[in-house]
Design a protein around this motif. Sequence first.
Motif, short mmCIF file in Angstrom:
data_model
loop_
_atom_site.label_atom_id
_atom_site.label_comp_id
_atom_site.label_asym_id
_atom_site.label_seq_id
_atom_site.Cartn_x
_atom_site.Cartn_y
_atom_site.Cartn_z
N ILE A 522 60.81 41.34 30.42
CA ILE A 522 60.79 41.87 31.80
C ILE A 522 60.20 40.75 32.66
CG2 ILE A 522 59.94 43.64 33.38
CD1 ILE A 522 59.52 45.44 30.85
N GLU A 523 61.02 40.19 33.54
CA GLU A 523 60.57 39.03 34.33
C GLU A 523 60.76 39.26 35.82
OE1 GLU A 523 61.47 34.22 34.74
OE2 GLU A 523 62.98 35.54 33.86
N ASN A 524 59.67 39.14 36.55
CA ASN A 524 59.68 39.05 38.02
C ASN A 524 59.01 37.74 38.42
OD1 ASN A 524 60.82 41.58 38.38
ND2 ASN A 524 58.87 42.62 38.76
N LEU A 525 59.29 37.26 39.61
CA LEU A 525 58.52 36.13 40.16
C LEU A 525 57.40 36.68 41.03
CD1 LEU A 525 61.27 33.51 41.06
CD2 LEU A 525 60.09 33.92 38.89
N VAL A 526 56.27 35.98 41.01
CA VAL A 526 55.08 36.39 41.77
C VAL A 526 54.54 35.21 42.56
CG1 VAL A 526 54.46 38.25 40.16
CG2 VAL A 526 53.53 35.95 39.80
N LEU A 527 53.88 35.52 43.66
CA LEU A 527 53.28 34.51 44.54
C LEU A 527 51.77 34.70 44.53
CD1 LEU A 527 53.60 32.40 46.97
CD2 LEU A 527 53.58 34.41 48.45
N VAL A 528 51.03 33.62 44.28
CA VAL A 528 49.56 33.70 44.33
C VAL A 528 49.13 33.86 45.79
CG1 VAL A 528 47.37 32.57 43.73
CG2 VAL A 528 49.40 32.19 42.30
N GLU A 529 48.30 34.88 46.05
CA GLU A 529 47.85 35.13 47.43
C GLU A 529 46.36 35.45 47.43
OE1 GLU A 529 49.87 38.60 48.95
OE2 GLU A 529 49.02 39.92 47.41
N ARG A 530 45.71 35.26 48.58
CA ARG A 530 44.30 35.60 48.70
C ARG A 530 44.14 37.12 48.72
NH1 ARG A 530 44.35 30.86 51.54
NH2 ARG A 530 42.77 29.37 50.84
N ARG A 531 43.03 37.59 48.13
CA ARG A 531 42.73 39.03 48.14
C ARG A 531 41.42 39.26 48.88
NH1 ARG A 531 45.98 41.86 44.30
NH2 ARG A 531 47.97 41.23 45.23
N GLU A 532 41.46 40.16 49.84
CA GLU A 532 40.24 40.53 50.56
C GLU A 532 39.59 41.68 49.78
OE1 GLU A 532 39.15 38.74 52.99
OE2 GLU A 532 40.99 37.53 53.00
N GLU A 534 36.07 43.93 49.48
CA GLU A 534 34.81 44.22 50.16
C GLU A 534 33.64 43.87 49.25
OE1 GLU A 534 32.78 47.99 52.42
OE2 GLU A 534 34.95 48.02 52.15
N GLY A 535 32.72 43.08 49.78
CA GLY A 535 31.54 42.69 49.02
C GLY A 535 31.79 41.57 48.02
N ALA A 536 33.01 40.97 48.06
CA ALA A 536 33.33 39.90 47.09
C ALA A 536 32.41 38.71 47.31
CB ALA A 536 34.78 39.47 47.25
N GLU A 537 31.98 38.12 46.22
CA GLU A 537 31.16 36.91 46.28
C GLU A 537 32.05 35.74 45.89
OE1 GLU A 537 27.76 37.71 43.86
OE2 GLU A 537 27.14 39.42 45.07
N GLY A 538 32.58 35.07 46.90
CA GLY A 538 33.50 33.96 46.67
C GLY A 538 34.94 34.38 46.92
N GLU A 539 35.87 33.42 46.73
CA GLU A 539 37.29 33.65 47.00
C GLU A 539 37.97 34.27 45.79
OE1 GLU A 539 40.29 30.76 48.59
OE2 GLU A 539 38.55 30.00 49.69
N PHE A 540 38.79 35.30 46.03
CA PHE A 540 39.53 35.94 44.94
C PHE A 540 41.02 35.97 45.27
CE2 PHE A 540 35.45 37.00 43.43
CZ PHE A 540 35.58 37.34 42.09
#
Length: 599
Positions: A522-532, A534-540
């Motif tokens: 089962i194959e789809n293509l995905v794009l890496v994106e920033r996730r907001e 709440e309370g995150a410490e650093g970039e996710f």
Amino acid sequence: MHTHEARLDALRKQLAKDGLDGFVIPISDEHMSEYVGAYAQRLEWLTGFGGSAGTAVVLANEAAIFVDGRYTLQVRDQVDGSLWSYQSVPQTSVAAWLGEHAPKGARIGYDAWLHSKGWAQAAQKALADRGATLVPVSANPVDAVWQDRPAPSLAPAIPHADEHAGKSASEKRAEVAEWLAARGLDAAVVTALDSVAWLLNIRGSDVDRTPVALSFVLAHADGTADLFIAPEKVTPALLAHLGNAVRVQPREAFVPALRALAGRKVAVDPERAVAAIFHALEDSGAEIVAETDPVVLPKALKNPVEQAGHRAAQARDGAAIARFLRWVAVEAPKGGVTELSAANRLQAFRAEGGLLRDLSFDTISGAGPNGAVVHYRVSEETSRVLEPNSVYLVDSGGQYVDGTTDITRTVWIGPGEPPALVKDRFTRVLKGHIALARAVFPKGTAGSQLDSFARQFLWAAGLDYAHGTGHGVGSFLAVHEGPQRIAKASGGQAGTGQELMPGMILSNEPGYYKTGEYGIRIENLVLVERREIEGAEGEFYGFETLTFAPIDRALVDVALLSGEEREWLNAYHASVRAVLAPQLGGEDREWLVRACAPL
């Protein structure tokens, strides 16, 4: 010279004439391409092997062909075992085999335009232990005996408009110039065809399935560049597009230009540049600095225009896939559909939109046991009927001017119900696919760290698959693109240590293969994106799924899905319906609505 035996005999006579005791024949071209033009298909001409990775060695009294596990079955079907011994990589290597089989004092030839410098060093070392030597040839002896060898393509190189590229070629050259200046370098040799295409915003039709033009580039620290390309490929439109800062020269001028770099500091990528380029620079007295091609990472980070183009290409492609899946669902249970007729029908659905430029690779159309061959390539000889009550796997993609697609769907051919064990395996693959699609991870995470997300449910049942989980994909370029990938970290695979960054496109393609019975992927293509968060410490980061086509509900064991997994699949199918339904009419649309109904 119609038989492979006659071709091998002719090559041996040519080697004797050239004073060589052996010769090494890879699938490769002067650009270390994954897919090569017809003129460079020397291994297939000599042996009959049609895979995309392999090497042969010819000695006076024996010959061997080397392939990896993907091609164990194929090489035995296509290559005469009375002429060639079959060798498995990585259990052995060409260098190791030569170290055991080359006669003492032998001169083993190789074409320095088809091998990396690292390969040549390893082979030379193995041969030295036997008192034999590796000899670069001035002319490839295979070409001397391949009388009807096709000429390299002279199709024109064409400008790739900024409206699709999202960034002008002059901006890209300026970025490479900054990269060179920061390292105190004078120039970079750009040899990979997709790097040349991306850097100068040009495309071509010289290699099947990859829209590139045969050429080399020397990029300079002042932002200018030299493009080395056959004059027949150069049009007034191309010259106008390239502008004054790009000097266009014939391909024959490339080696003299390298030799003219005496005293300069030149970046060369050992993974992408052939040994002959290093030889020319060493002869010139240039200072060679081994660096990854400076185009590779920027090319992987799709800009907003490329991302939007990709979404448009995927929506268009998904409609063709949906029409095809309905056609299979209606026609295959009657028993008259073959792997070949299905692949041809799928290509026709893609072409009907009028915007398809090419396929992005040869369609893998695998019915029953052929679906278990991971890199299966259907032919007249191997094409099977899609039999009622069996599994069918189809992995395919299209090249559109705004994006490159790659999708795999596995479907049950009715009219009966799938066996419980097949549903179990399919659902474990689906659970892994969903786990990767839903993954959230901190900045700095490498693809290898996510690989087990996709395998965990198979592992729990004592199962696995022998390929990577994800590869990078280009923007109207190569369907396999580095430096990012999602795969096990072992085995020194390139790219598994590359951190995933916003803008990268990857495949998400776990699978399961029951040899002799069926394959599931089962194959789809995905794009890496920033996730907001709440309370995150650093970039996710997380993934946006880009591919839209139904996943076969008949193969899902709903009892094996968690509530969250069921929600994901229902939400995915709602998106598929929203994207594809407006493009479909009549029975196609009705089928889509049923195929995307909530579980």
